[in-house]
Write a protein that holds these residues in place. Structure first.
Motif, PDB file in Angstrom:
ATOM      1  N   MET A 167       0.846  -1.191   0.000  1.00  0.00           N
ATOM      2  CA  MET A 167       0.000   0.000   0.000  1.00  0.00           C
ATOM      3  C   MET A 167       0.886   1.247   0.000  1.00  0.00           C
ATOM      4  SD  MET A 167      -2.964   1.129   2.644  1.00  0.00           S
ATOM      5  CE  MET A 167      -2.278   2.256   3.816  1.00  0.00           C
ATOM      6  N   THR A 168       0.560   2.176  -0.834  1.00  0.00           N
ATOM      7  CA  THR A 168       1.287   3.435  -0.903  1.00  0.00           C
ATOM      8  C   THR A 168       0.906   4.317   0.282  1.00  0.00           C
ATOM      9  OG1 THR A 168       1.327   3.323  -3.305  1.00  0.00           O
ATOM     10  CG2 THR A 168       1.711   5.459  -2.327  1.00  0.00           C
ATOM     11  N   THR A 169       1.896   4.943   0.862  1.00  0.00           N
ATOM     12  CA  THR A 169       1.653   5.869   1.962  1.00  0.00           C
ATOM     13  C   THR A 169       2.324   7.193   1.654  1.00  0.00           C
ATOM     14  OG1 THR A 169       3.628   5.140   3.143  1.00  0.00           O
ATOM     15  CG2 THR A 169       1.569   4.009   3.679  1.00  0.00           C
ATOM     16  N   LEU A 170       1.905   8.206   2.362  1.00  0.00           N
ATOM     17  CA  LEU A 170       2.531   9.515   2.244  1.00  0.00           C
ATOM     18  C   LEU A 170       3.751   9.576   3.156  1.00  0.00           C
ATOM     19  CD1 LEU A 170      -0.598  11.858   2.337  1.00  0.00           C
ATOM     20  CD2 LEU A 170       0.772  11.222   0.337  1.00  0.00           C
ATOM     21  N   PRO A 171       4.774  10.330   2.776  1.00  0.00           N
ATOM     22  CA  PRO A 171       5.908  10.522   3.683  1.00  0.00           C
ATOM     23  C   PRO A 171       5.451  11.246   4.946  1.00  0.00           C
ATOM     24  CG  PRO A 171       6.411  11.338   1.471  1.00  0.00           C
ATOM     25  CD  PRO A 171       4.952  11.012   1.504  1.00  0.00           C
ATOM     26  N   ALA A 172       6.213  11.081   5.991  1.00  0.00           N
ATOM     27  CA  ALA A 172       5.908  11.756   7.250  1.00  0.00           C
ATOM     28  C   ALA A 172       6.001  13.270   7.082  1.00  0.00           C
ATOM     29  CB  ALA A 172       6.888  11.296   8.322  1.00  0.00           C
ATOM     30  N   ALA A 173       5.268  13.967   7.922  1.00  0.00           N
ATOM     31  CA  ALA A 173       5.317  15.435   7.930  1.00  0.00           C
ATOM     32  C   ALA A 173       6.683  15.890   8.420  1.00  0.00           C
ATOM     33  CB  ALA A 173       4.219  15.983   8.840  1.00  0.00           C
ATOM     34  N   ARG A 174       7.191  16.956   7.816  1.00  0.00           N
ATOM     35  CA  ARG A 174       8.460  17.545   8.263  1.00  0.00           C
ATOM     36  C   ARG A 174       8.261  18.329   9.560  1.00  0.00           C
ATOM     37  NH1 ARG A 174      12.320  17.501   4.061  1.00  0.00           N
ATOM     38  NH2 ARG A 174      11.435  17.036   2.045  1.00  0.00           N
ATOM     39  N   LEU A 175       7.107  18.981   9.665  1.00  0.00           N
ATOM     40  CA  LEU A 175       6.779  19.762  10.857  1.00  0.00           C
ATOM     41  C   LEU A 175       5.578  19.122  11.534  1.00  0.00           C
ATOM     42  CD1 LEU A 175       6.998  23.374   9.362  1.00  0.00           C
ATOM     43  CD2 LEU A 175       8.705  22.218  10.788  1.00  0.00           C
ATOM     44  N   PRO A 176       5.642  18.861  12.821  1.00  0.00           N
ATOM     45  CA  PRO A 176       4.498  18.244  13.509  1.00  0.00           C
ATOM     46  C   PRO A 176       3.222  19.056  13.333  1.00  0.00           C
ATOM     47  CG  PRO A 176       6.427  18.364  14.947  1.00  0.00           C
ATOM     48  CD  PRO A 176       6.754  19.155  13.711  1.00  0.00           C
ATOM     49  N   GLY A 177       2.149  18.353  12.971  1.00  0.00           N
ATOM     50  CA  GLY A 177       0.844  18.990  12.842  1.00  0.00           C
ATOM     51  C   GLY A 177       0.648  19.839  11.605  1.00  0.00           C
ATOM     52  N   VAL A 187      -2.952  21.958   6.444  1.00  0.00           N
ATOM     53  CA  VAL A 187      -2.389  21.396   5.217  1.00  0.00           C
ATOM     54  C   VAL A 187      -2.337  22.488   4.149  1.00  0.00           C
ATOM     55  CG1 VAL A 187      -2.617  19.621   3.442  1.00  0.00           C
ATOM     56  CG2 VAL A 187      -3.362  19.145   5.792  1.00  0.00           C
ATOM     57  N   GLU A 188      -1.176  22.659   3.561  1.00  0.00           N
ATOM     58  CA  GLU A 188      -1.006  23.610   2.463  1.00  0.00           C
ATOM     59  C   GLU A 188      -0.878  22.822   1.167  1.00  0.00           C
ATOM     60  OE1 GLU A 188       1.898  27.257   1.045  1.00  0.00           O
ATOM     61  OE2 GLU A 188       2.225  26.305   2.989  1.00  0.00           O
ATOM     62  N   VAL A 189      -1.570  23.280   0.137  1.00  0.00           N
ATOM     63  CA  VAL A 189      -1.568  22.604  -1.156  1.00  0.00           C
ATOM     64  C   VAL A 189      -1.073  23.580  -2.215  1.00  0.00           C
ATOM     65  CG1 VAL A 189      -2.944  21.316  -2.838  1.00  0.00           C
ATOM     66  CG2 VAL A 189      -3.591  21.269  -0.420  1.00  0.00           C
ATOM     67  N   VAL A 190      -0.146  23.114  -3.039  1.00  0.00           N
ATOM     68  CA  VAL A 190       0.380  23.902  -4.154  1.00  0.00           C
ATOM     69  C   VAL A 190       0.438  22.995  -5.381  1.00  0.00           C
ATOM     70  CG1 VAL A 190       1.740  25.444  -2.677  1.00  0.00           C
ATOM     71  CG2 VAL A 190       2.789  23.376  -3.605  1.00  0.00           C
ATOM     72  N   SER A 191       0.729  23.590  -6.523  1.00  0.00           N
ATOM     73  CA  SER A 191       0.933  22.796  -7.730  1.00  0.00           C
ATOM     74  C   SER A 191       1.992  23.465  -8.588  1.00  0.00           C
ATOM     75  CB  SER A 191      -0.371  22.629  -8.509  1.00  0.00           C
ATOM     76  OG  SER A 191      -0.858  23.867  -8.968  1.00  0.00           O
ATOM     77  N   GLY A 192       2.627  22.650  -9.415  1.00  0.00           N
ATOM     78  CA  GLY A 192       3.673  23.163 -10.291  1.00  0.00           C
ATOM     79  C   GLY A 192       3.814  22.299 -11.523  1.00  0.00           C
TER      80      GLY A 192
END
Length: 167
Positions: free
Chosen positions: A1-11, A46-51
């Motif tokens: 199962m694919t997972t997301l990497p851990a957050a760099r900053l808590p929360g 959560v911040e969302v960007v695109s490029g």
């Protein structure tokens, strides 16, 4: 199962969607996920960007066909301006979600293997699917892409919640 990497900053979590020129697929995913995060009271965490991989459209708004497809479903595509992904994104973003394998490979070559995932790996109907580029086709292609993006972004929300919780 694919997972997301851990957050760099808590929360806190920062997600970047990446496609070719940042005017169709990745900005549509950006708009849809931001909307869903608001519905789940995650928008402030959560911040969302695109490029885009390329610089062809930097500063331009979203492709009008993508904007119409989003608007017709109640989303607001107006704030988007295309930008190009750069090396600093790998230090800033928790995950870069590539819309197809070519983008995935480009991002890995730029140095982000541990933070890069294929967006389609989270698709609940067809895991591992690539999001096709609708740019050279008709309006139906934009609707089909938006269908894929909506269902996959809905499936991403629990992954984001787990990443925020450190699981």
């Amino acid at each position: 199962m694919t997972t997301l990497p851990a957050a760099r900053l808590p929360g806190r979590y920062r997600i970047a969607f990446i496609c070719s020129g940042n005017i169709c697929r990745s900005p549509s995913a950006d708009v849809v996920l931001e909307h869903l995060l608001g519905e789940h009271d995650l928008g402030d965490r959560v911040e969302v960007v695109s490029g885009g991989i390329g610089d062809w459209h930097v500063g331009n708004p979203m492709d009008p066909r993508s904007a119409v497809a989003l608007s017709d479903r109640g989303y607001d595509p107006e704030r988007h301006r295309a930008q190009q992904v750069g090396p600093g994104w790998f230090e800033r973003d928790d995950v870069l979600l590539a819309m197809d394998r070519g983008h995935h490979d480009d991002l890995v070559r730029l140095g982000g293997a541990d933070r890069v995932r294929l967006f389609g790996d989270f698709d609940p109907e067809t895991p591992g699917v690539e999001v096709p580029d609708p740019y050279y086709g008709g309006g139906d292609g934009f609707e089909e892409v938006l269908d894929m993006i909506e269902r996959t972004c809905r499936a991403l929300v629990p992954h984001i919640e787990r990443a925020l919780a450190g699981r």
